[in-house]
Design a protein around this motif. Structure first.
Motif, PDB file in Angstrom:
ATOM      1  N   GLY A 225       0.788  -1.228   0.000  1.00 23.44           N
ATOM      2  CA  GLY A 225       0.000   0.000   0.000  1.00 23.44           C
ATOM      3  C   GLY A 225       0.817   1.272   0.000  1.00 23.44           C
ATOM      4  O   GLY A 225       0.265   2.365  -0.043  1.00 23.44           O
ATOM      5  N   GLN A 226       2.143   1.139   0.013  1.00 25.49           N
ATOM      6  CA  GLN A 226       3.007   2.319   0.038  1.00 25.49           C
ATOM      7  C   GLN A 226       3.856   2.386  -1.223  1.00 25.49           C
ATOM      8  O   GLN A 226       4.355   1.365  -1.699  1.00 25.49           O
ATOM      9  N   VAL A 227       4.025   3.593  -1.765  1.00 25.38           N
ATOM     10  CA  VAL A 227       4.920   3.802  -2.904  1.00 25.38           C
ATOM     11  C   VAL A 227       6.319   4.010  -2.355  1.00 25.38           C
ATOM     12  O   VAL A 227       6.551   4.876  -1.510  1.00 25.38           O
ATOM     13  N   GLY A 228       7.244   3.197  -2.796  1.00 30.48           N
ATOM     14  CA  GLY A 228       8.595   3.251  -2.259  1.00 30.48           C
ATOM     15  C   GLY A 228       9.455   4.334  -2.877  1.00 30.48           C
ATOM     16  O   GLY A 228       9.007   5.115  -3.730  1.00 30.48           O
ATOM     17  N   GLU A 229      10.713   4.379  -2.428  1.00 29.08           N
ATOM     18  CA  GLU A 229      11.669   5.329  -2.976  1.00 29.08           C
ATOM     19  C   GLU A 229      12.071   4.907  -4.391  1.00 29.08           C
ATOM     20  O   GLU A 229      11.835   3.771  -4.812  1.00 29.08           O
ATOM     21  N   ILE A 230      12.699   5.810  -5.109  1.00 30.23           N
ATOM     22  CA  ILE A 230      13.146   5.526  -6.470  1.00 30.23           C
ATOM     23  C   ILE A 230      14.209   4.431  -6.440  1.00 30.23           C
ATOM     24  O   ILE A 230      15.123   4.456  -5.613  1.00 30.23           O
ATOM     25  N   VAL A 231      14.065   3.449  -7.324  1.00 25.48           N
ATOM     26  CA  VAL A 231      14.997   2.318  -7.409  1.00 25.48           C
ATOM     27  C   VAL A 231      15.656   2.332  -8.781  1.00 25.48           C
ATOM     28  O   VAL A 231      14.970   2.432  -9.802  1.00 25.48           O
ATOM     29  N   GLU A 232      16.975   2.206  -8.806  1.00 26.15           N
ATOM     30  CA  GLU A 232      17.699   2.168 -10.079  1.00 26.15           C
ATOM     31  C   GLU A 232      18.086   0.733 -10.406  1.00 26.15           C
ATOM     32  O   GLU A 232      18.557  -0.013  -9.555  1.00 26.15           O
ATOM     33  N   THR A 233      17.857   0.336 -11.661  1.00 24.88           N
ATOM     34  CA  THR A 233      18.261  -0.969 -12.175  1.00 24.88           C
ATOM     35  C   THR A 233      18.919  -0.752 -13.541  1.00 24.88           C
ATOM     36  O   THR A 233      18.929   0.376 -14.055  1.00 24.88           O
ATOM     37  N   PRO A 234      19.468  -1.786 -14.156  1.00 24.77           N
ATOM     38  CA  PRO A 234      20.027  -1.617 -15.504  1.00 24.77           C
ATOM     39  C   PRO A 234      19.009  -1.132 -16.531  1.00 24.77           C
ATOM     40  O   PRO A 234      19.388  -0.654 -17.604  1.00 24.77           O
ATOM     41  N   TYR A 235      17.719  -1.244 -16.216  1.00 27.31           N
ATOM     42  CA  TYR A 235      16.677  -0.821 -17.163  1.00 27.31           C
ATOM     43  C   TYR A 235      16.328   0.653 -17.023  1.00 27.31           C
ATOM     44  O   TYR A 235      15.696   1.228 -17.909  1.00 27.31           O
ATOM     45  N   PHE A 237      14.953   3.781 -14.029  1.00 26.94           N
ATOM     46  CA  PHE A 237      14.494   4.134 -12.687  1.00 26.94           C
ATOM     47  C   PHE A 237      13.050   3.671 -12.489  1.00 26.94           C
ATOM     48  O   PHE A 237      12.217   3.815 -13.387  1.00 26.94           O
ATOM     49  N   HIS A 238      12.780   3.151 -11.301  1.00 26.66           N
ATOM     50  CA  HIS A 238      11.469   2.577 -11.012  1.00 26.66           C
ATOM     51  C   HIS A 238      10.851   3.197  -9.761  1.00 26.66           C
ATOM     52  O   HIS A 238      11.556   3.540  -8.809  1.00 26.66           O
ATOM     53  N   LEU A 239       9.534   3.256  -9.785  1.00 21.97           N
ATOM     54  CA  LEU A 239       8.737   3.427  -8.575  1.00 21.97           C
ATOM     55  C   LEU A 239       7.940   2.143  -8.400  1.00 21.97           C
ATOM     56  O   LEU A 239       7.404   1.605  -9.379  1.00 21.97           O
ATOM     57  N   ILE A 240       7.845   1.666  -7.180  1.00 20.98           N
ATOM     58  CA  ILE A 240       7.176   0.391  -6.917  1.00 20.98           C
ATOM     59  C   ILE A 240       6.056   0.587  -5.910  1.00 20.98           C
ATOM     60  O   ILE A 240       6.242   1.241  -4.878  1.00 20.98           O
ATOM     61  N   LEU A 241       4.913   0.023  -6.223  1.00 26.07           N
ATOM     62  CA  LEU A 241       3.796  -0.034  -5.290  1.00 26.07           C
ATOM     63  C   LEU A 241       3.511  -1.498  -5.007  1.00 26.07           C
ATOM     64  O   LEU A 241       3.106  -2.240  -5.907  1.00 26.07           O
ATOM     65  N   VAL A 242       3.760  -1.935  -3.784  1.00 27.26           N
ATOM     66  CA  VAL A 242       3.463  -3.315  -3.400  1.00 27.26           C
ATOM     67  C   VAL A 242       1.985  -3.413  -3.044  1.00 27.26           C
ATOM     68  O   VAL A 242       1.484  -2.660  -2.195  1.00 27.26           O
ATOM     69  N   LEU A 243       1.291  -4.322  -3.709  1.00 26.45           N
ATOM     70  CA  LEU A 243      -0.141  -4.505  -3.483  1.00 26.45           C
ATOM     71  C   LEU A 243      -0.419  -5.575  -2.424  1.00 26.45           C
ATOM     72  O   LEU A 243      -1.369  -5.459  -1.654  1.00 26.45           O
ATOM     73  N   ASP A 244       0.423  -6.616  -2.394  1.00 27.62           N
ATOM     74  CA  ASP A 244       0.160  -7.725  -1.478  1.00 27.62           C
ATOM     75  C   ASP A 244       1.433  -8.536  -1.306  1.00 27.62           C
ATOM     76  O   ASP A 244       2.324  -8.508  -2.155  1.00 27.62           O
ATOM     77  N   LYS A 245       1.518  -9.247  -0.182  1.00 25.43           N
ATOM     78  CA  LYS A 245       2.610 -10.178   0.070  1.00 25.43           C
ATOM     79  C   LYS A 245       2.029 -11.478   0.597  1.00 25.43           C
ATOM     80  O   LYS A 245       1.090 -11.469   1.394  1.00 25.43           O
TER      81      LYS A 245
END
Length: 290
Positions: A225-235, A237-245
């Motif tokens: 339910g929370q939008v995380g910090e910016i994540v860098e990968t080889p692809y 920059f990403h923003l991630i929203l986790v919906l469920d675990k």
């Protein structure tokens, strides 16, 4: 076209070998063939050549059994691949660059499909695994009888080449200012550079080992339910929203049965095909030139 081997007089071309080696190099070492060490190159060469010899033997067995892929099926397969290019001309230009004529490629597709048909026919000889075999495997490998921890997430990707990194970082920063859980799906559809944008950035459920490390670490440590910090990968920059675990849990025998049945059939199938190809080879004239 250079010939590297013959199987009952049927040539195996250098182009076929080079293409197969590239596949193995990527699968086994995540490299192109020109990046392999001497030992790795020899390993990939040997495996690719053996695969092509086995393929030729199975194709010839299929012809002897009257099993051949239909022209309609060959055209369907070709059209599916051509559809991945901007047009037919681009596809055939790529073939020409690889040293393949349209006729040669047509023959390769027909042979591949015929080999698949013959292999499927041979696999019909396999008996269904017995319940006792399934239960034995279930008890023998309890550590594998688990459904791993999984995360269901959406993401927004801003792709970045090295010379566009700062621009991409600024862009993802602006998106983050608007990125709430409620707005995330809309923002993904409008701004994400990932094909998942069409689904609002939805990546479905995934376990560890399916994503690049930095993305995976962030997704598995974020709260739903929370939008995380910016994540860098080889692809980029990403923003991630986790919906469920979902936590790791042990599978019951009933839940694991299909997986175990498929495992046992696959294991038996590998042995069956190897023994069959070995038998075919004992009666074949195989010449290797390089």
């Amino acid at each position: 076209m250079e010939t590297v081997a013959k199987v009952n007089g049927r040539p195996v071309s250098r182009n076929e070998l080079d293409s197969t080696m590239q596949v193995y190099a990527q699968q086994m070492h995540h490299k192109n063939t020109d990046q392999l060490s001497v030992d790795q190159f020899q390993e990939v060469y040997d495996m690719a050549l053996e695969k092509l010899i086995a393929r030729a033997l199975i194709f010839q067995a299929a012809l002897a059994a009257g099993i051949v892929a239909s022209e309609a099926r060959v055209e369907e397969e070709k059209n599916q691949l051509i559809a991945q290019f901007s047009d037919e001309n681009e596809f055939f230009a790529k073939l020409e660059k690889a040293g393949m004529s349209p006729e040669f490629y047509h023959r390769m597709v027909r042979e591949d499909l015929t080999v698949n048909l013959m292999t499927a026919e041979k696999m019909k000889e396999l008996p269904e695994p017995q319940a006792t075999e399934i239960e034995e495997i279930y008890k023998r490998y309890p550590q594998k009888m688990v459904d791993p921890e999984k995360v269901h997430a959406r993401h927004i990707l801003v792709a970045a080449q090295s010379d566009e990194r700062e621009t991409a970082l600024e862009r993802i920063g602006r998106i983050k200012q608007e990125a709430t859980a409620a707005e995330f799906e809309r923002l993904a559809r409008e701004h994400s550079d990932c094909p998942s944008a069409q689904a609002g950035g939805d990546l479905g459920y995934f376990a560890r080992g399916q994503m690049v490390d930095s993305f995976e670490d962030a997704a598995f440590t974020q709260e739903p339910g929370q939008v995380g910090e910016i994540v860098e990968t080889p692809y980029g920059f990403h923003l991630i929203l986790v919906l469920d675990k979902t936590p790791e849990r042990r599978l019951s025998l009933e839940e694991a049965e299909t997986r175990l049945r498929n495992f046992l059939k696959e294991e038996a199938g590998v042995k069956l095909l190897k023994n069959w190809v070995d038998e075919l080879r004992t009666h074949a004239d195989v010449e290797i030139f390089s």
